[in-house]
Scaffold this motif. Structure first.
Motif, mmCIF file in Angstrom:
data_model
loop_
_atom_site.group_PDB
_atom_site.id
_atom_site.type_symbol
_atom_site.label_atom_id
_atom_site.label_comp_id
_atom_site.label_asym_id
_atom_site.label_seq_id
_atom_site.Cartn_x
_atom_site.Cartn_y
_atom_site.Cartn_z
ATOM 1 N N ILE A 44 0.839 -1.208 0.000
ATOM 2 C CA ILE A 44 0.000 0.000 0.000
ATOM 3 C C ILE A 44 0.871 1.253 0.000
ATOM 4 O O ILE A 44 0.650 2.199 -0.765
ATOM 5 N N GLN A 47 2.461 2.367 -3.210
ATOM 6 C CA GLN A 47 1.515 2.979 -4.157
ATOM 7 C C GLN A 47 1.028 4.349 -3.656
ATOM 8 O O GLN A 47 0.817 5.262 -4.442
ATOM 9 N N ASN A 67 -4.046 5.977 2.957
ATOM 10 C CA ASN A 67 -5.301 5.221 3.035
ATOM 11 C C ASN A 67 -5.266 4.054 2.068
ATOM 12 O O ASN A 67 -4.523 4.066 1.082
ATOM 13 N N CYS A 68 -6.138 3.077 2.322
ATOM 14 C CA CYS A 68 -6.519 2.146 1.272
ATOM 15 C C CYS A 68 -8.017 1.923 1.378
ATOM 16 O O CYS A 68 -8.636 2.257 2.395
ATOM 17 N N ASP A 86 -6.700 9.769 -4.394
ATOM 18 C CA ASP A 86 -5.559 10.244 -3.609
ATOM 19 C C ASP A 86 -5.089 11.563 -4.229
ATOM 20 O O ASP A 86 -4.652 11.581 -5.384
ATOM 21 N N TRP A 93 -7.205 5.349 -4.451
ATOM 22 C CA TRP A 93 -6.426 4.773 -3.353
ATOM 23 C C TRP A 93 -6.193 3.283 -3.629
ATOM 24 O O TRP A 93 -6.988 2.647 -4.318
ATOM 25 N N PRO A 94 -5.133 2.691 -3.082
ATOM 26 C CA PRO A 94 -4.925 1.243 -3.240
ATOM 27 C C PRO A 94 -6.155 0.462 -2.737
ATOM 28 O O PRO A 94 -6.782 0.875 -1.758
ATOM 29 N N MET A 96 -8.260 -2.237 -0.782
ATOM 30 C CA MET A 96 -8.027 -2.790 0.559
ATOM 31 C C MET A 96 -7.704 -4.288 0.439
ATOM 32 O O MET A 96 -8.526 -5.056 -0.051
#
Ligand code: MD6
Ligand code: FE
Length: 217
Positions: A44, A47, A67-68, A86, A93-94, A96
């Motif tokens: 995460i 990235q 965040n993810c 992001d 965002w990556p 989860m």
């Protein structure tokens, strides 16, 4: 007896402590997820690297965040909100990782909240001296869902008060692998983290990482 065997080795068996009505501390709950969890975190952070957000009042936070999930918590001069993008990368965002959603759902169930399916995981990094001022988590749309908070690395003193900022705060030490599930009557309680004491953690080094899983919308 098995129970006695485990008691001889602290932190091996998760145990539960009530923190307030609706808030429970599951000591060591994340320990059995550690290897997978740390591998997922590394991916995460490649990235979506940690960054220091600026609050709407212009204050640079001492805690670094990323965040993810399908949305992430962001702060800028427009305010606090959840956003699918992001702002640093302009990308989503990556995703989860499954191990994170599983850990969050399992911890929520263990605390009596079944069916917890968070969209967002806010990841906070503290280095010695970093702190988080008293705040309420109120940018989510659904206060019926709990928040699941996972602590990794150096121990921190977690402060938690009541519904009013001026309410007296209690202090509790959160250690590597501890999970707090926070919902119900205490969902909107003010809370924060005292300045992180210096130290070196055997697995995480000179830092504390906290993950908070939220049902954002
Ligand atoms: C932290 N946690 O422990 C910050 N919020 O680093 C939080 O702000 C928090 O742990 C809501 C519920 C649980 C938490
Ligand atoms: Fe919070």
């Amino acid at each position: 007896m098995t129970a006695d065997l485990f008691e001889a080795v602290p932190n091996v068996r998760p145990s539960r402590e009530a923190m307030a009505e609706g808030a429970v501390l599951l000591r060591g709950f994340a320990r059995s997820f550690e290897a997978e969890l740390l591998a997922a975190l590394r991916t995460i952070v490649k990235q979506a690297p940690f960054r220091h957000l600026v609050t709407p009042s212009g204050h640079r936070m001492s805690v670094a965040m990323t965040n993810c999930g399908s949305v992430g918590w962001v702060s800028d001069d427009a305010g606090y909100r959840y956003d699918a993008i992001d702002p640093e990368s302009g990308q989503k965002w990556p995703v989860m990782p499954a191990v994170l959603s599983r850990l969050a759902a399992d911890a929520a169930s263990a605390a009596g909240f079944n069916g917890f399916a968070p969209e967002a995981c806010l990841i906070n990094r503290y280095v010695p001296g970093a702190k988080l001022s008293l705040h309420q988590d109120k940018d989510e749309l659904d206060f019926a869902a709990p928040i699941v908070s996972v602590s990794l690395g150096l121990p921190a003193v977690f402060l938690f008060g009541g519904l009013k900022r001026a309410d007296k705060t209690a202090r509790r030490r959160l250690e590597h692998g501890d999970v707090v599930v926070w919902g119900g009557p205490s969902r909107l309680f003010f809370h924060g983290v005292a300045p992180l004491a210096d130290g070196e953690h055997a697995v995480m080094g000179r830092q504390r990482i906290n993950l908070t899983f939220r049902k954002a919308r």
